[in-house]
Design an enzyme around this catalytic site. Sequence first.
Site, PDB file in Angstrom:
ATOM      1  N   GLN A   9      99.003  24.052  72.877  1.00 15.83           N
ATOM      2  CA  GLN A   9      99.554  23.124  71.896  1.00 15.83           C
ATOM      3  C   GLN A   9      98.955  21.727  72.075  1.00 15.83           C
ATOM      4  O   GLN A   9      98.702  21.284  73.195  1.00 15.83           O
ATOM      5  CB  GLN A   9     101.081  23.064  72.063  1.00 15.83           C
ATOM      6  N   SER A  93      99.024  27.633  78.528  1.00 10.65           N
ATOM      7  CA  SER A  93     100.349  27.819  77.929  1.00 10.65           C
ATOM      8  C   SER A  93     100.292  28.860  76.814  1.00 10.65           C
ATOM      9  O   SER A  93     100.021  30.034  77.070  1.00 10.65           O
ATOM     10  CB  SER A  93     100.918  26.490  77.451  1.00 10.65           C
ATOM     11  N   LEU A  94     100.476  28.472  75.527  1.00 11.29           N
ATOM     12  CA  LEU A  94     100.415  29.479  74.458  1.00 11.29           C
ATOM     13  C   LEU A  94      99.042  30.134  74.406  1.00 11.29           C
ATOM     14  O   LEU A  94      98.895  31.268  73.933  1.00 11.29           O
ATOM     15  CB  LEU A  94     100.774  28.862  73.107  1.00 11.29           C
ATOM     16  N   ARG A 118     108.753  32.182  70.265  1.00  9.00           N
ATOM     17  CA  ARG A 118     108.588  31.337  71.448  1.00  9.00           C
ATOM     18  C   ARG A 118     108.647  29.860  71.082  1.00  9.00           C
ATOM     19  O   ARG A 118     109.345  29.062  71.729  1.00  9.00           O
ATOM     20  CB  ARG A 118     107.243  31.652  72.116  1.00  9.00           C
ATOM     21  N   HIS A 201     107.836  23.588  79.924  1.00  8.76           N
ATOM     22  CA  HIS A 201     107.443  24.039  81.266  1.00  8.76           C
ATOM     23  C   HIS A 201     108.248  23.382  82.391  1.00  8.76           C
ATOM     24  O   HIS A 201     107.699  22.870  83.358  1.00  8.76           O
ATOM     25  CB  HIS A 201     105.940  23.844  81.485  1.00  8.76           C
ATOM     26  N   GLN A 250     106.629  31.780  82.714  1.00 10.82           N
ATOM     27  CA  GLN A 250     105.750  30.709  82.238  1.00 10.82           C
ATOM     28  C   GLN A 250     106.507  29.643  81.447  1.00 10.82           C
ATOM     29  O   GLN A 250     106.166  28.465  81.478  1.00 10.82           O
ATOM     30  CB  GLN A 250     104.631  31.320  81.373  1.00 10.82           C
TER      31      GLN A 250
END
Length: 310
Positions: A9, A93-94, A118, A201, A250
């Site tokens: 992102q 991440s994503l 998500r 996170h 995660q």
Amino acid sequence: MFSVIFPGQGSQLVGMGKDLHDKYSLIQDLFKEADETLGFSLSTLILSGPKEDLDLTENTQPAIFLISYSIFKLIKHEFQIDLNKANFFAGHSLGEYSALSSAGSLSFSDTLKILKIRGKAMQNSVPKGIGGMVAVLGSEIEIVENIINENKDKYDCYVANDNSFGQIVLSGKIEDLEKMMIDLKAVNIKNIKLPVSAPFHCKLMNKAKLIMSEELAKLNFKEPSNILISNVTGKEISNSNELRELLVKQIESRVRWRESVILMIKKGVTQFIEIGPGKVLSGLVKRIDKNVKVSAINNEEDIKLLNINE
């Protein structure tokens, strides 16, 4: 040896992938399939905006995945370059979902749907205006961790991203982050509040973690064709069961990007190929080791210039 890496992102931009979409039917077909899968026109958001809607986390996450996956497939089918020959796949991440889908572990449609869920779960985990994130620049991870540990009675802040040498991102409640920013400033450590609406996170994402645990349990993961490096551990993922567990963790765990890149370099990787919008990861990799070759693939010209070290 080379690795393929996928951005997270923050790399989104209205109009990303437009030149490829306009020229290649493969991209047009994937965009159309994405719209049908999600039940709304994600392609319109990507190509035309508005920016404020594209920037909503629940839209940003499937949008960045769609661009990354489309470019990956285009490179293989239109330019006959097989990136599945890579020694490792990794994503930020994503981007980890882009990596596992490109490695054949999760289907295109399932990845789109799970990233929509998500993004919404992460956005809604903490009420708007309560949490945030701060970038810490020019400091070392050990120094930042010491400040957090020494001030546990004053505030609860968490390292969300260990991105590279000199770039760390913190998460927490805004009131806690502001107290820590004062302490960082007192020791001349540069820090900047980021334009995000949620503290990703960290432990404040617990509601999202519970939702993702339920949703990921429903999905059929296959063994990936490539070795994946986990954000959570900074190490190789050994099987699909471990992969599912790590994707759940995660959500509220530190993204160990610096450690992941260092591991791949230690394993012999000399080239990193970033697939997707922007060049954020390419910049981070060069900060970690300026001697490795880095290629960011955003458009047709980038693909034509791609030269792989096998």
